[in-house]
Design a protein around this motif. Structure first.
Motif, PDB file in Angstrom:
ATOM      1  N   THR A  72     -11.770   6.528  -9.209  1.00  0.00           N
ATOM      2  CA  THR A  72     -11.892   5.607 -10.338  1.00  0.00           C
ATOM      3  C   THR A  72     -11.208   4.273 -10.066  1.00  0.00           C
ATOM      4  O   THR A  72     -11.222   3.390 -10.939  1.00  0.00           O
ATOM      5  N   PHE A  73     -10.628   4.108  -8.880  1.00  0.00           N
ATOM      6  CA  PHE A  73     -10.021   2.819  -8.535  1.00  0.00           C
ATOM      7  C   PHE A  73     -11.141   1.800  -8.319  1.00  0.00           C
ATOM      8  O   PHE A  73     -12.079   2.062  -7.559  1.00  0.00           O
ATOM      9  N   PRO A  74     -11.047   0.615  -8.910  1.00  0.00           N
ATOM     10  CA  PRO A  74     -12.153  -0.350  -8.853  1.00  0.00           C
ATOM     11  C   PRO A  74     -12.111  -1.251  -7.624  1.00  0.00           C
ATOM     12  O   PRO A  74     -12.121  -2.486  -7.736  1.00  0.00           O
ATOM     13  N   GLY A  75     -12.085  -0.687  -6.454  1.00  0.00           N
ATOM     14  CA  GLY A  75     -12.049  -1.494  -5.244  1.00  0.00           C
ATOM     15  C   GLY A  75     -12.120  -0.623  -4.010  1.00  0.00           C
ATOM     16  O   GLY A  75     -12.258   0.598  -4.095  1.00  0.00           O
ATOM     17  N   HIS A  76     -12.018  -1.253  -2.839  1.00  0.00           N
ATOM     18  CA  HIS A  76     -12.109  -0.501  -1.594  1.00  0.00           C
ATOM     19  C   HIS A  76     -10.770   0.129  -1.218  1.00  0.00           C
ATOM     20  O   HIS A  76      -9.760  -0.055  -1.916  1.00  0.00           O
ATOM     21  N   LYS A  77     -10.788   0.859  -0.133  1.00  0.00           N
ATOM     22  CA  LYS A  77      -9.624   1.674   0.224  1.00  0.00           C
ATOM     23  C   LYS A  77      -8.374   0.829   0.467  1.00  0.00           C
ATOM     24  O   LYS A  77      -7.262   1.217   0.051  1.00  0.00           O
ATOM     25  N   TRP A  78      -8.530  -0.307   1.106  1.00  0.00           N
ATOM     26  CA  TRP A  78      -7.353  -1.108   1.432  1.00  0.00           C
ATOM     27  C   TRP A  78      -6.758  -1.738   0.179  1.00  0.00           C
ATOM     28  O   TRP A  78      -5.540  -1.889   0.061  1.00  0.00           O
ATOM     29  N   GLY A  79      -7.606  -2.083  -0.768  1.00  0.00           N
ATOM     30  CA  GLY A  79      -7.091  -2.544  -2.053  1.00  0.00           C
ATOM     31  C   GLY A  79      -6.352  -1.434  -2.788  1.00  0.00           C
ATOM     32  O   GLY A  79      -5.346  -1.670  -3.452  1.00  0.00           O
ATOM     33  N   TYR A  80      -6.856  -0.218  -2.672  1.00  0.00           N
ATOM     34  CA  TYR A  80      -6.181   0.935  -3.262  1.00  0.00           C
ATOM     35  C   TYR A  80      -4.788   1.107  -2.671  1.00  0.00           C
ATOM     36  O   TYR A  80      -3.809   1.316  -3.405  1.00  0.00           O
ATOM     37  N   PHE A  81      -4.673   0.999  -1.350  1.00  0.00           N
ATOM     38  CA  PHE A  81      -3.360   1.120  -0.717  1.00  0.00           C
ATOM     39  C   PHE A  81      -2.399   0.062  -1.269  1.00  0.00           C
ATOM     40  O   PHE A  81      -1.253   0.359  -1.606  1.00  0.00           O
ATOM     41  N   ARG A  82      -2.879  -1.184  -1.352  1.00  0.00           N
ATOM     42  CA  ARG A  82      -2.009  -2.268  -1.816  1.00  0.00           C
ATOM     43  C   ARG A  82      -1.593  -2.090  -3.275  1.00  0.00           C
ATOM     44  O   ARG A  82      -0.559  -2.595  -3.689  1.00  0.00           O
ATOM     45  N   SER A  83      -2.412  -1.377  -4.035  1.00  0.00           N
ATOM     46  CA  SER A  83      -2.144  -1.245  -5.471  1.00  0.00           C
ATOM     47  C   SER A  83      -1.127  -0.163  -5.814  1.00  0.00           C
ATOM     48  O   SER A  83      -0.691  -0.080  -6.965  1.00  0.00           O
ATOM     49  N   LEU A  84      -0.771   0.683  -4.854  1.00  0.00           N
ATOM     50  CA  LEU A  84      -0.010   1.882  -5.197  1.00  0.00           C
ATOM     51  C   LEU A  84       1.371   1.592  -5.768  1.00  0.00           C
ATOM     52  O   LEU A  84       1.832   2.289  -6.681  1.00  0.00           O
ATOM     53  N   ASP A  85       2.058   0.564  -5.260  1.00  0.00           N
ATOM     54  CA  ASP A  85       3.389   0.260  -5.806  1.00  0.00           C
ATOM     55  C   ASP A  85       3.295  -0.053  -7.298  1.00  0.00           C
ATOM     56  O   ASP A  85       4.090   0.454  -8.105  1.00  0.00           O
ATOM     57  N   GLY A  86       2.336  -0.876  -7.673  1.00  0.00           N
ATOM     58  CA  GLY A  86       2.138  -1.177  -9.086  1.00  0.00           C
ATOM     59  C   GLY A  86       1.679   0.035  -9.868  1.00  0.00           C
ATOM     60  O   GLY A  86       2.057   0.220 -11.041  1.00  0.00           O
ATOM     61  N   PHE A  87       0.874   0.875  -9.247  1.00  0.00           N
ATOM     62  CA  PHE A  87       0.399   2.103  -9.890  1.00  0.00           C
ATOM     63  C   PHE A  87       1.578   3.012 -10.244  1.00  0.00           C
ATOM     64  O   PHE A  87       1.641   3.565 -11.357  1.00  0.00           O
ATOM     65  N   TYR A  88       2.520   3.146  -9.322  1.00  0.00           N
ATOM     66  CA  TYR A  88       3.696   3.973  -9.600  1.00  0.00           C
ATOM     67  C   TYR A  88       4.521   3.388 -10.738  1.00  0.00           C
ATOM     68  O   TYR A  88       5.030   4.123 -11.600  1.00  0.00           O
ATOM     69  N   ARG A  89       4.659   2.059 -10.773  1.00  0.00           N
ATOM     70  CA  ARG A  89       5.448   1.430 -11.841  1.00  0.00           C
ATOM     71  C   ARG A  89       4.793   1.666 -13.201  1.00  0.00           C
ATOM     72  O   ARG A  89       5.475   1.962 -14.178  1.00  0.00           O
ATOM     73  N   ARG A  90       3.468   1.538 -13.260  1.00  0.00           N
ATOM     74  CA  ARG A  90       2.771   1.785 -14.533  1.00  0.00           C
ATOM     75  C   ARG A  90       2.937   3.240 -14.966  1.00  0.00           C
ATOM     76  O   ARG A  90       3.109   3.538 -16.154  1.00  0.00           O
ATOM     77  N   GLY A  91       2.905   4.153 -14.000  1.00  0.00           N
ATOM     78  CA  GLY A  91       3.092   5.559 -14.325  1.00  0.00           C
ATOM     79  C   GLY A  91       4.481   5.839 -14.865  1.00  0.00           C
ATOM     80  O   GLY A  91       4.650   6.623 -15.815  1.00  0.00           O
ATOM     81  N   ASN A  92       5.482   5.185 -14.284  1.00  0.00           N
ATOM     82  CA  ASN A  92       6.856   5.379 -14.765  1.00  0.00           C
ATOM     83  C   ASN A  92       7.028   4.837 -16.173  1.00  0.00           C
ATOM     84  O   ASN A  92       7.712   5.448 -17.014  1.00  0.00           O
ATOM     85  N   ARG A  93       6.398   3.688 -16.456  1.00  0.00           N
ATOM     86  CA  ARG A  93       6.498   3.126 -17.811  1.00  0.00           C
ATOM     87  C   ARG A  93       5.817   4.039 -18.816  1.00  0.00           C
ATOM     88  O   ARG A  93       6.302   4.211 -19.942  1.00  0.00           O
ATOM     89  N   PHE A  94       4.711   4.634 -18.421  1.00  0.00           N
ATOM     90  CA  PHE A  94       4.000   5.529 -19.336  1.00  0.00           C
ATOM     91  C   PHE A  94       4.867   6.737 -19.678  1.00  0.00           C
ATOM     92  O   PHE A  94       4.948   7.154 -20.841  1.00  0.00           O
ATOM     93  N   ARG A  95       5.548   7.285 -18.671  1.00  0.00           N
ATOM     94  CA  ARG A  95       6.377   8.466 -18.926  1.00  0.00           C
ATOM     95  C   ARG A  95       7.601   8.147 -19.770  1.00  0.00           C
ATOM     96  O   ARG A  95       8.152   9.037 -20.437  1.00  0.00           O
TER      97      ARG A  95
END
Length: 412
Positions: free
Chosen positions: A133-156
């Protein structure tokens, strides 16, 4: 000098187009000498969305997300995840190559030197089927992970939402089946469990319900895979009328335009004064003419306009020169018939020559003696199959999984 392909942005569409060009060199029968690839690829995407010519087994539609989900849960950062992901995919390949069924397993020849990993080959399909469900290619997914983790922490850290209106961020479909026990160290196989096959079928039907791929997945009838061309399935009762017409257009386009490519190869053979090749192409053109004769009743009222719609519907563009070339070839074929079209003094020969020059300029083989000398005797003469071969491999794995009872496959 070694040739290379380079793109300077991160456009998913541009990246897909570049890999389509690369994949043509892997499929020698589909080399695109006369600029027909956009139409072929459009029909391929229409009938078998999410597939590609270099996909090998259905299992990778699950192995890749399982691998990447595991890396997310281990919390690898954007700066290190690419290296970890490569190592994880190569380790999977080693374990799969140690199994009983190694057909289509990545890395069987290249080993750790594998250039194009399964995730690269299947990423577009994973997004097409809604598994990624990530809206981009694999390398964009890799670059997004740091922000993804931060959003997950805020949600919790925020209060619970009893209404269920907010969901934690996710890069993968929420109902992805759990991997086999011991994954990724044990029970790694090309075989699909029943729940795996059922999930993939559901994804195809949910995202692409009106396609030939969805119709065949729903039927799960192995006899369907025995046909040589996808349009031979057009009379199945599950095929909608619109899809039936598109399959008819695809058949007529494939048969008609194969004549142009065969004529191009005949002209090259004649210029090379290679008698064996020349006679072979004359024989193949006669066989082609016989096939065209059988389609005459259907061709009489056929207008290629439906082809232009398919190309637009799949997000591609088709320039006026390509449309004009196809239209002119089809009209001449309908007017004079296949045998007159390829005669030595036919206007079709001029049409083919002009088309190659238009596409390749000074590198056209029909006008450049050096390029002609380097020609190997066959350039893309196979009849278009619209990715039926790779789709059959995926469906075969799917049918095998669906044929198992829920406990029959164990942790396969």
């Amino acid at each position: 000098m070694m040739s290379s392909l380079t793109w300077l942005d991160y456009s998913e569409r541009d990246r897909r187009r570049a890999f389509e060009v690369i994949d043509l060199f892997r499929e020698t029968s589909t080399v695109d000498e006369l600029g027909l690839g956009s139409v072929r690829n459009s029909f391929s995407d229409l009938f078998f969305p999410g597939t590609s010519t270099v996909q090998t087994r259905a299992c990778y539609f699950l192995l890749v997300p399982w691998t990447f989900l595991r890396l997310e849960r281990l919390g690898f950062s954007s700066s290190e995840v690419a290296r970890r992901a490569r190592r994880a995919e190569l380790n999977l390949s080693r374990r799969m190559l140690a199994g009983n069924d190694t057909r289509g397993v990545f890395g069987s020849q290249a080993g750790d030197a594998l250039k194009r990993l399964p995730s690269e080959v299947y990423w577009g399909g994973l997004r097409s089927w809604g598994i990624c469900t990530f809206p981009g290619h694999k390398w964009g997914y890799f670059r997004s992970l740091d922000g993804f983790y931060r959003r997950g922490n805020r949600f919790r850290s925020t209060p619970r939402d009893p209404e269920g209106r907010r969901a934690p961020p996710a890069n993968w479909h929420p109902h992805l089946p759990a991997p086999p026990s011991g994954f990724p160290y044990e029970n790694v196989s090309v075989a699909l469990r029943f729940e795996d096959a059922e999930y993939l079928r559901d994804r195809i039907q949910a995202r692409h319900p009106e396609t030939l791929l969805a119709a065949l997945a729903a039927r799960a009838n192995r006899a369907d895979l025995d046909v040589h061309r996808p349009w031979q399935l057009s009379q199945l009762r599950e095929i909608a009328p619109v899809l039936r017409r598109q399959l008819e257009d695809a058949e007529l386009f494939a048969v008609c335009m194969q004549g142009a490519v065969l004529l191009y190869n005949l002209m090259l053979s004649e210029l090379r004064q290679h008698e064996e090749w020349t006679e072979d192409y004359r024989r193949r053109l006669e066989d082609w003419a016989t096939d065209v004769d059988e389609l005459v009743p259907t061709m009489e009222d056929w207008n290629p306009g439906g082809i232009w719609w398919v190309v637009r519907a799949t997000g591609r563009s088709l320039g006026y020169p390509t449309r004009a070339f196809i239209q002119r070839w089809v009209e001449d074929l309908k007017q004079v018939g296949p045998r007159a079209l390829v005669a030595e003094d036919s206007s079709a020969r001029t049409l083919v020559r002009d088309r190659e020059v238009q596409l390749k300029r000074a590198r056209a083989r029909l006008t450049n003696p050096r390029r002609l000398e380097l020609w190997g005797g066959d350039s893309g003469t196979g009849r278009m199959g619209y990715r039926w071969g790779p789709a059959k491999r995926i469906l075969e794995d799917l049918f095998d999984g669906l044929a198992r009872s829920e406990g029959d496959a164990g942790n396969a």
